[in-house]
Write a protein that holds these residues in place. Structure first.
Motif, mmCIF file in Angstrom:
data_model
loop_
_atom_site.group_PDB
_atom_site.id
_atom_site.type_symbol
_atom_site.label_atom_id
_atom_site.label_comp_id
_atom_site.label_asym_id
_atom_site.label_seq_id
_atom_site.Cartn_x
_atom_site.Cartn_y
_atom_site.Cartn_z
ATOM 1 N N VAL A 55 -5.792 -19.628 2.341
ATOM 2 C CA VAL A 55 -5.555 -20.504 1.198
ATOM 3 C C VAL A 55 -4.889 -19.716 0.078
ATOM 4 C CG1 VAL A 55 -6.688 -21.949 -0.538
ATOM 5 C CG2 VAL A 55 -7.495 -21.972 1.814
ATOM 6 N N LEU A 56 -5.249 -18.454 -0.058
ATOM 7 C CA LEU A 56 -4.675 -17.616 -1.110
ATOM 8 C C LEU A 56 -3.473 -16.850 -0.594
ATOM 9 C CD1 LEU A 56 -7.828 -16.032 -2.742
ATOM 10 C CD2 LEU A 56 -6.376 -17.799 -3.686
ATOM 11 N N ASP A 57 -2.588 -16.582 -1.514
ATOM 12 C CA ASP A 57 -1.419 -15.765 -1.214
ATOM 13 C C ASP A 57 -1.895 -14.353 -0.850
ATOM 14 O OD1 ASP A 57 1.115 -14.729 -1.050
ATOM 15 O OD2 ASP A 57 1.466 -14.685 -3.216
ATOM 16 N N PRO A 58 -1.312 -13.733 0.172
ATOM 17 C CA PRO A 58 -1.761 -12.389 0.550
ATOM 18 C C PRO A 58 -1.702 -11.391 -0.599
ATOM 19 C CG PRO A 58 -0.297 -13.255 2.230
ATOM 20 C CD PRO A 58 -0.294 -14.227 1.097
ATOM 21 N N GLU A 59 -0.703 -11.493 -1.462
ATOM 22 C CA GLU A 59 -0.633 -10.584 -2.614
ATOM 23 C C GLU A 59 -1.808 -10.802 -3.553
ATOM 24 O OE1 GLU A 59 3.077 -10.452 -4.694
ATOM 25 O OE2 GLU A 59 4.235 -10.549 -2.828
ATOM 26 N N VAL A 60 -2.156 -12.073 -3.781
ATOM 27 C CA VAL A 60 -3.284 -12.392 -4.645
ATOM 28 C C VAL A 60 -4.569 -11.880 -4.005
ATOM 29 C CG1 VAL A 60 -4.637 -14.258 -5.669
ATOM 30 C CG2 VAL A 60 -2.144 -14.377 -5.685
ATOM 31 N N THR A 61 -4.676 -12.048 -2.691
ATOM 32 C CA THR A 61 -5.855 -11.555 -1.987
ATOM 33 C C THR A 61 -5.945 -10.043 -2.114
ATOM 34 O OG1 THR A 61 -5.661 -13.364 -0.397
ATOM 35 C CG2 THR A 61 -7.045 -11.501 0.234
ATOM 36 N N GLN A 62 -4.833 -9.362 -1.943
ATOM 37 C CA GLN A 62 -4.817 -7.908 -2.064
ATOM 38 C C GLN A 62 -5.176 -7.494 -3.492
ATOM 39 O OE1 GLN A 62 -1.095 -6.056 -1.175
ATOM 40 N NE2 GLN A 62 -1.893 -3.981 -1.426
ATOM 41 N N GLN A 63 -4.586 -8.170 -4.478
ATOM 42 C CA GLN A 63 -4.886 -7.850 -5.876
ATOM 43 C C GLN A 63 -6.364 -8.111 -6.178
ATOM 44 O OE1 GLN A 63 -2.084 -10.218 -8.055
ATOM 45 N NE2 GLN A 63 -0.397 -8.771 -7.759
ATOM 46 N N THR A 64 -6.898 -9.207 -5.598
ATOM 47 C CA THR A 64 -8.307 -9.525 -5.809
ATOM 48 C C THR A 64 -9.186 -8.438 -5.198
ATOM 49 O OG1 THR A 64 -7.783 -11.879 -5.717
ATOM 50 C CG2 THR A 64 -10.087 -11.271 -5.400
ATOM 51 N N THR A 65 -8.827 -7.981 -4.022
ATOM 52 C CA THR A 65 -9.582 -6.905 -3.374
ATOM 53 C C THR A 65 -9.509 -5.627 -4.196
ATOM 54 O OG1 THR A 65 -9.068 -7.877 -1.223
ATOM 55 C CG2 THR A 65 -9.870 -5.625 -1.222
ATOM 56 N N GLU A 66 -8.309 -5.304 -4.678
ATOM 57 C CA GLU A 66 -8.155 -4.112 -5.517
ATOM 58 C C GLU A 66 -8.975 -4.238 -6.799
ATOM 59 O OE1 GLU A 66 -3.987 -3.630 -6.149
ATOM 60 O OE2 GLU A 66 -3.588 -3.051 -4.067
ATOM 61 N N LEU A 67 -8.930 -5.437 -7.393
ATOM 62 C CA LEU A 67 -9.706 -5.672 -8.612
ATOM 63 C C LEU A 67 -11.194 -5.535 -8.325
ATOM 64 C CD1 LEU A 67 -9.749 -6.472 -11.593
ATOM 65 C CD2 LEU A 67 -9.794 -8.858 -10.866
ATOM 66 N N LYS A 68 -11.625 -6.055 -7.179
ATOM 67 C CA LYS A 68 -13.036 -5.951 -6.802
ATOM 68 C C LYS A 68 -13.428 -4.485 -6.665
ATOM 69 C CE LYS A 68 -16.181 -7.274 -3.074
ATOM 70 N NZ LYS A 68 -16.300 -7.945 -1.783
ATOM 71 N N GLU A 69 -12.585 -3.671 -6.017
ATOM 72 C CA GLU A 69 -12.876 -2.247 -5.861
ATOM 73 C C GLU A 69 -12.878 -1.535 -7.214
ATOM 74 O OE1 GLU A 69 -10.042 -0.766 -3.053
ATOM 75 O OE2 GLU A 69 -10.866 -1.953 -1.399
ATOM 76 N N GLU A 70 -11.916 -1.886 -8.072
ATOM 77 C CA GLU A 70 -11.876 -1.284 -9.406
ATOM 78 C C GLU A 70 -13.116 -1.669 -10.208
ATOM 79 O OE1 GLU A 70 -8.223 -2.134 -11.455
ATOM 80 O OE2 GLU A 70 -6.993 -1.306 -9.832
ATOM 81 N N CYS A 71 -13.544 -2.934 -10.057
ATOM 82 C CA CYS A 71 -14.745 -3.382 -10.761
ATOM 83 C C CYS A 71 -15.967 -2.616 -10.254
ATOM 84 C CB CYS A 71 -14.959 -4.881 -10.583
ATOM 85 S SG CYS A 71 -13.787 -5.880 -11.520
ATOM 86 N N LYS A 72 -16.035 -2.410 -8.934
ATOM 87 C CA LYS A 72 -17.154 -1.647 -8.364
ATOM 88 C C LYS A 72 -17.135 -0.221 -8.907
ATOM 89 C CE LYS A 72 -19.259 -0.325 -3.980
ATOM 90 N NZ LYS A 72 -19.275 1.098 -4.071
#
Length: 176
Positions: A65-82
């Motif tokens: 459902v999400l754009d792969p770039e958005v998914t990647q950015q979300t994953t990166e953001l999640k890792e940065e948040c962690k």
């Protein structure tokens, strides 16, 4: 352009199972299909149409459902948040240690302050005791001076009496 050819891209390949179904002739057809320009164009158009509908393919060609770039950015953001949360936790531990250290130093400073106040009060009391002792000694000195003066006056009086008695004795001896 037939719609059915686009839909075949979304379903799993029946030949991808461990044993292909009997009579499957897609292996040779699939190689032609993957490399043909028309198929690539149809795939690109299908991706564009799905992209407009909000559906995208990831790197494994799974529908998302999400754009792969958005998914990647979300994953990166999640890792940065962690990482950020971990760093905040470390910061809190450091600050907690610092607060404990400051509290300990404050208690030690308070103890030293109380010792200093006690020492100052003791010094004041010693000074007052010395002053009182000095006054007692001065009073004793004054009393001893008065006693000395009385003894001196008495001594002078006794010296006079002695002189008179010696004179009397001398006169008595000369008269005999």
């Amino acid at each position: 352009m037939p719609v059915t050819s686009n839909w075949t891209l979304f379903f799993p390949d029946p030949c991808s199972y461990d044993t292909p179904p009997p009579g499957c002739h897609c292996h040779s057809f699939r190689a032609d299909l993957l490399f043909s320009r028309e198929t690539r164009r149809e795939t690109a158009m299908a991706k564009d149409i799905l992209g407009e509908a909000g559906l995208h393919f990831d790197e494994l060609n799974k529908l998302r459902v999400l754009d792969p770039e958005v998914t990647q950015q979300t994953t990166e953001l999640k890792e940065e948040c962690k990482d950020f949360v971990d760093k905040i936790g470390q910061f809190q531990k450091i600050v907690g240690g610092l607060i404990e250290l400051v509290d300990q130093l404050a208690k030690e400073a308070e103890n030293e302050k109380m010792k200093a106040i006690g020492a100052r009060n003791l010094l004041k009391s010693i000074a007052k005791q010395r002053e009182a002792q000095q006054q007692q000694l001065q009073a004793l000195i004054a009393e001893k001076k008065m006693q000395l003066e009385r003894y001196r006056v008495e001594y002078e009086a006794l010296c006079k009496v002695e002189a008179e008695q010696n004179e009397f004795i001398d006169q008595f001896i000369f008269q005999k």
